[in-house]
Design a protein around this motif. Structure first.
Motif, PDB file in Angstrom:
ATOM      1  N   VAL A 229       0.870  -0.934  -0.140  1.00  5.63           N
ATOM      2  CA  VAL A 229      -0.160   0.063   0.050  1.00  5.63           C
ATOM      3  C   VAL A 229       1.048   1.303   0.174  1.00  5.63           C
ATOM      4  O   VAL A 229       1.933   1.487   0.890  1.00  5.63           O
ATOM      5  CB  VAL A 229      -0.842   0.109   1.260  1.00  5.63           C
ATOM      6  CG1 VAL A 229      -1.854   1.287   1.278  1.00  5.63           C
ATOM      7  CG2 VAL A 229      -1.944  -1.163   1.355  1.00  5.63           C
ATOM      8  N   LEU A 230       0.594   2.139  -0.783  1.00  2.29           N
ATOM      9  CA  LEU A 230       1.240   3.308  -1.270  1.00  2.29           C
ATOM     10  C   LEU A 230       0.487   4.580  -1.133  1.00  2.29           C
ATOM     11  O   LEU A 230      -0.771   4.458  -1.627  1.00  2.29           O
ATOM     12  CB  LEU A 230       1.953   3.479  -2.497  1.00  2.29           C
ATOM     13  CG  LEU A 230       3.031   2.412  -2.914  1.00  2.29           C
ATOM     14  CD1 LEU A 230       3.395   2.348  -4.128  1.00  2.29           C
ATOM     15  CD2 LEU A 230       4.030   2.147  -1.980  1.00  2.29           C
ATOM     16  N   VAL A 231       0.650   5.655  -0.145  1.00  2.00           N
ATOM     17  CA  VAL A 231      -0.275   6.510   0.110  1.00  2.00           C
ATOM     18  C   VAL A 231       0.431   7.876  -0.072  1.00  2.00           C
ATOM     19  O   VAL A 231       1.387   8.352   0.330  1.00  2.00           O
ATOM     20  CB  VAL A 231      -0.848   6.523   1.596  1.00  2.00           C
ATOM     21  CG1 VAL A 231      -1.805   7.790   1.538  1.00  2.00           C
ATOM     22  CG2 VAL A 231      -1.436   5.260   1.861  1.00  2.00           C
ATOM     23  N   ASP A 232       0.080   8.581  -1.337  1.00  2.00           N
ATOM     24  CA  ASP A 232       0.472   9.706  -1.601  1.00  2.00           C
ATOM     25  C   ASP A 232      -0.827  10.946  -1.431  1.00  2.00           C
ATOM     26  O   ASP A 232      -0.622  12.138  -1.626  1.00  2.00           O
ATOM     27  CB  ASP A 232       0.995   9.898  -3.082  1.00  2.00           C
ATOM     28  CG  ASP A 232       2.474   9.279  -2.763  1.00  2.00           C
ATOM     29  OD1 ASP A 232       3.485   9.633  -2.140  1.00  2.00           O
ATOM     30  OD2 ASP A 232       2.584   8.376  -3.657  1.00  2.00           O
ATOM     31  N   GLY A 233      -1.948  10.368  -1.282  1.00  2.00           N
ATOM     32  CA  GLY A 233      -3.281  11.069  -0.797  1.00  2.00           C
ATOM     33  C   GLY A 233      -3.501  10.980   0.536  1.00  2.00           C
ATOM     34  O   GLY A 233      -2.827  11.337   1.422  1.00  2.00           O
ATOM     35  N   THR A 234      -4.912  10.345   0.669  1.00  2.00           N
ATOM     36  CA  THR A 234      -5.454  10.342   2.121  1.00  2.00           C
ATOM     37  C   THR A 234      -6.282   8.811   2.287  1.00  2.00           C
ATOM     38  O   THR A 234      -6.684   8.384   1.677  1.00  2.00           O
ATOM     39  CB  THR A 234      -6.590  11.177   2.437  1.00  2.00           C
ATOM     40  OG1 THR A 234      -5.981  12.565   2.272  1.00  2.00           O
ATOM     41  CG2 THR A 234      -7.132  11.078   3.902  1.00  2.00           C
ATOM     42  N   LEU A 235      -5.500   8.216   3.274  1.00  2.00           N
ATOM     43  CA  LEU A 235      -6.078   7.022   3.568  1.00  2.00           C
ATOM     44  C   LEU A 235      -6.410   6.825   5.199  1.00  2.00           C
ATOM     45  O   LEU A 235      -5.985   7.190   6.081  1.00  2.00           O
ATOM     46  CB  LEU A 235      -5.075   5.742   3.383  1.00  2.00           C
ATOM     47  CG  LEU A 235      -5.454   4.366   3.769  1.00  2.00           C
ATOM     48  CD1 LEU A 235      -4.527   3.429   3.006  1.00  2.00           C
ATOM     49  CD2 LEU A 235      -5.490   3.861   5.233  1.00  2.00           C
ATOM     50  N   SER A 236      -7.793   6.502   5.228  1.00  2.00           N
ATOM     51  CA  SER A 236      -8.478   6.408   6.467  1.00  2.00           C
ATOM     52  C   SER A 236      -8.802   5.074   6.874  1.00  2.00           C
ATOM     53  O   SER A 236      -9.657   4.372   6.041  1.00  2.00           O
ATOM     54  CB  SER A 236      -9.738   7.261   6.838  1.00  2.00           C
ATOM     55  OG  SER A 236     -10.287   7.449   7.746  1.00  2.00           O
ATOM     56  N   ALA A 237      -8.485   4.213   7.996  1.00  2.00           N
ATOM     57  CA  ALA A 237      -8.711   2.989   8.322  1.00  2.00           C
ATOM     58  C   ALA A 237      -9.262   2.806   9.692  1.00  2.00           C
ATOM     59  O   ALA A 237      -8.595   3.245  10.496  1.00  2.00           O
ATOM     60  CB  ALA A 237      -7.434   2.054   8.068  1.00  2.00           C
ATOM     61  N   ASP A 238     -10.372   2.202   9.751  1.00  2.00           N
ATOM     62  CA  ASP A 238     -11.186   2.121  10.982  1.00  2.00           C
ATOM     63  C   ASP A 238     -11.340   0.603  11.196  1.00  2.00           C
ATOM     64  O   ASP A 238     -12.236   0.102  10.272  1.00  2.00           O
ATOM     65  CB  ASP A 238     -12.452   2.979  10.805  1.00  2.00           C
ATOM     66  CG  ASP A 238     -13.085   2.991  12.305  1.00  2.00           C
ATOM     67  OD1 ASP A 238     -12.809   2.274  13.178  1.00  2.00           O
ATOM     68  OD2 ASP A 238     -14.004   4.050  12.489  1.00  2.00           O
ATOM     69  N   GLY A 239     -11.004   0.068  12.132  1.00  2.00           N
ATOM     70  CA  GLY A 239     -11.258  -1.460  12.234  1.00  2.00           C
ATOM     71  C   GLY A 239     -10.896  -2.344  11.079  1.00  2.00           C
ATOM     72  O   GLY A 239     -11.551  -3.376  10.706  1.00  2.00           O
ATOM     73  N   THR A 240      -9.648  -1.949  10.629  1.00  2.00           N
ATOM     74  CA  THR A 240      -9.150  -2.425   9.398  1.00  2.00           C
ATOM     75  C   THR A 240      -7.855  -3.685   9.674  1.00  2.00           C
ATOM     76  O   THR A 240      -7.025  -2.981  10.783  1.00  2.00           O
ATOM     77  CB  THR A 240      -8.758  -1.624   8.359  1.00  2.00           C
ATOM     78  OG1 THR A 240      -9.956  -1.119   7.801  1.00  2.00           O
ATOM     79  CG2 THR A 240      -8.248  -2.249   7.114  1.00  2.00           C
ATOM     80  N   GLU A 241      -7.669  -4.796   9.119  1.00  2.00           N
ATOM     81  CA  GLU A 241      -6.737  -5.750   9.687  1.00  2.00           C
ATOM     82  C   GLU A 241      -5.754  -5.522   8.353  1.00  2.00           C
ATOM     83  O   GLU A 241      -6.098  -5.877   7.082  1.00  2.00           O
ATOM     84  CB  GLU A 241      -7.201  -7.188   9.883  1.00  2.00           C
ATOM     85  CG  GLU A 241      -5.868  -8.011   9.683  1.00  2.00           C
ATOM     86  CD  GLU A 241      -6.398  -9.457   9.541  1.00  2.00           C
ATOM     87  OE1 GLU A 241      -5.425 -10.430   9.830  1.00  2.00           O
ATOM     88  OE2 GLU A 241      -7.595  -9.743   9.014  1.00  2.00           O
TER      89      GLU A 241
END
Length: 565
Positions: A229-241
């Protein structure tokens, strides 16, 4: 008829070419430019691109990512994953040691020997593409040398809770792709490394797919397994494995928010998230990392440089990196100095136990001498004192240096006319706008000819920071007519740019030079010559008279002598 047939053939060929082009585009990349939802079981092969305005929702789905596949969320695109699993068809299945030798931090895995009766054999295989080279395995108090791509261990009947510790050559990792247990009855069981119970080990292998976020991604109550996983924007993870996904790579412009019960396991490096110096990261209280020796996050910077006005400036860096090392570096021909040799380094660590280490390094000038602050001047090094090393990619060090400018260069009005050979008074005004003293020189040329002016040699001035000074000197000119004087400050040769410390030139008003006036009396030189000639004649005359007198005296003495005899 022939024309019509030819035209029909051309249209048919064009149609085939157009259809082929569309199929080719569909085979290489699936483009999502509107709202699309995936449900149930499905698989992705090739590339999926969510462009600006597109929104892909994966809801209550089980998505299998085929080897080499990818999802790219462009800027302006959105990806939402809810109550779903996105899993690689070929996730990393190996494990690797962490490189420590001490008992507390030793990497080890457990042989699942429960239920095995009688002697059994365990074959340990390195990860594909890796081999054992001068590595070692440790069981109880015994050590075993490892070489080749596999190693066989034999155990007696009744063995339970067998842990195998691993140490590599130096601090290199030792990998376990799988183990095969063979019992005395001939039964065989092969277990991937990722399914073994481990302590102080990490995942190993190649991610099976890639997820690149330049836009926005939201994930809730879902699992991502075996991808990068590469993030150059926005990542929001809630309850994620995130299983065998870490480290998630967050670029300088990226942001990641980890919320709720989000968790990491079996990251492929010694940290779960890697960010840039100024990436945004939020790690919620309920979020759990892979644990053990695997840190929650690392913040890194690479290619960091210092820029100075001069070359060959020596600097000392203290407290660099997790080892808080000391380095001595210098500026090159371009005035650039590379921190840590320009290599990437860790500047912050969020440890598994919840503590955070942050680099607090400093920069100290060891030697910054130029022609304006030689050692004999007692001015000291330029560059100021010790300063903090921040996380900017490019740092300019321009404090603690002088900046000298001309204020004036004048000839008094009552002295603007002189005869050749006379000294014309000139007053130079200089100011130091910088923050360090300067001991400098300036020279002058005749403006109209560019020839060096006779001002008695280089003129010197020492100027303290914030001070203005005046330097008085005389100018002699050998030619009659109008002329002006242009003076320029001599700047240090160590500077990258000549005007880094100021400098420049200034020109006086035009002055007039005249021939010396004649007053009607005899010229001095002819008069002196006449005096010398007259003195010579007088001297010769006196010598002749003295000679005649001596001759007469001799004759009288001779006559007197003759009379005696």
């Amino acid at each position: 008829m022939r024309t019509a047939a030819l035209l029909q053939s051309i249209l048919m060929i064009s149609s085939v070419l157009l259809v082929s082009a569309v199929i080719f585009a569909e085979d290489t990349e699936t483009v999502i430019s509107m709202d699309v939802t995936w449900n149930g079981e499905d698989s992705v092969e090739g590339a999926v691109r969510i462009v600006d305005g597109g929104h892909l929702t994966i809801d209550n789905a089980d998505i299998k990512m085929m080897e080499g596949s990818s999802i790219h969320v462009d800027e302006g695109g959105q990806l939402t994953i809810s109550h779903s699993t996105v899993k690689s068809q070929t996730p990393p299945s190996a494990i690797a040691s962490m490189g420590y030798w001490d008992e507390q931090n030793l990497s080890k895995f457990k042989i699942p020997s429960e239920g095995i009766s009688g002697p059994f054999q365990v074959d340990m295989f390195a990860m594909e593409g890796d081999t054992y080279y001068s590595d070692a395995a440790h069981i109880g108090g015994e050590s075993y040398n490892l070489n080749g791509s596999s190693h066989t261990f034999n155990f007696d009947d009744g063995s339970e809770d067998i842990w195998i510790g691993l140490t590599g050559y130096g601090s290199s990792p030792v990998t376990v792709g799988s183990i095969t247990i063979t019992t005395q009855t001939g039964g065989e069981t092969t277990i991937p490394g990722s399914e073994l119970e481990t302590v102080n080990m990490r995942g190993a292998g190649t991610p099976g797919f890639q997820l690149h976020v330049d836009g926005e991604m939201q994930s809730s109550s879902s699992s991502l397994i075996g991808g990068q996983v590469l993030v150059d924007g926005t990542l929001s993870a809630d309850g994620t494995e995130f299983n065998r996904v870490g480290p998630i790579m967050v670029g300088e412009s990226g942001r990641i928010d980890l919320l709720g019960t989000t968790s990491f396991s079996a990251s492929l490096d010694d940290h779960d998230v890697r960010t840039g110096a100024y990436s945004e990261l939020f790690w919620g209280e309920g979020v759990s990392g892979s644990g053990g020796l695997i840190d929650k996050w690392e913040r890194r910077i690479g290619g960091q440089t210092l820029h100075l006005d001069a070359k060959y400036v020596v600097l000392r860096l203290s407290g660099v990196g997790p080892q808080e090392s000391t380095q001595e570096i210098f500026s090159d021909e371009n005035g650039t100095a590379y921190i840590n040799g320009g290599n990437e380094r860790v500047i912050e660590i969020g440890y598994a136990d919840g503590t955070v280490w942050t680099e607090s390094a400093t920069i100290e000038i060891i030697s910054y001498e130029t022609g304006w602050n030689p050692q004999t001047s007692d001015i000291g090094n330029y560059g100021g004192g010790i300063i903090n090393l921040d996380w900017s990619n490019s740092i300019v060090l321009d404090s603690g240096t002088p900046f000298v400018e001309w204020e004036s260069l004048e000839i008094p009005e009552d002295s603007l006319s002189k005869t050749r050979g006379q000294s014309m008074p000139v007053v130079a005004g200089l100011a130091n706008r910088g923050t360090a003293a300067a001991l400098l020189y300036f020279t002058c040329d005749v403006t109209e000819t560019g020839m060096e002016a006779d001002i008695g040699g280089y003129q010197q001035a020492r100027i303290e920071p914030g001070e203005s000074v005046q330097v008085s000197f005389g100018w002699r000119h050998s030619q009659a007519g109008d002329a002006s004087l242009t003076c320029r400050i001599l700047t240090p040769t160590q500077l990258i740019e000549d005007d880094a410390f100021g400098g420049g030139s200034m020109t006086t008003a035009t002055a007039s030079w005249a021939e010396p006036e004649e007053d009607g009396s005899l010229p001095v030189l002819p008069l002196l010559a006449a005096i010398v000639v007259a003195m010579a004649i007088a001297g010769v005359t006196m010598l002749r008279r003295a000679s005649d007198a001596i001759v007469e005296d001799d004759e009288e003495e001779s006559e007197y002598s003759n009379d005696e005899y």
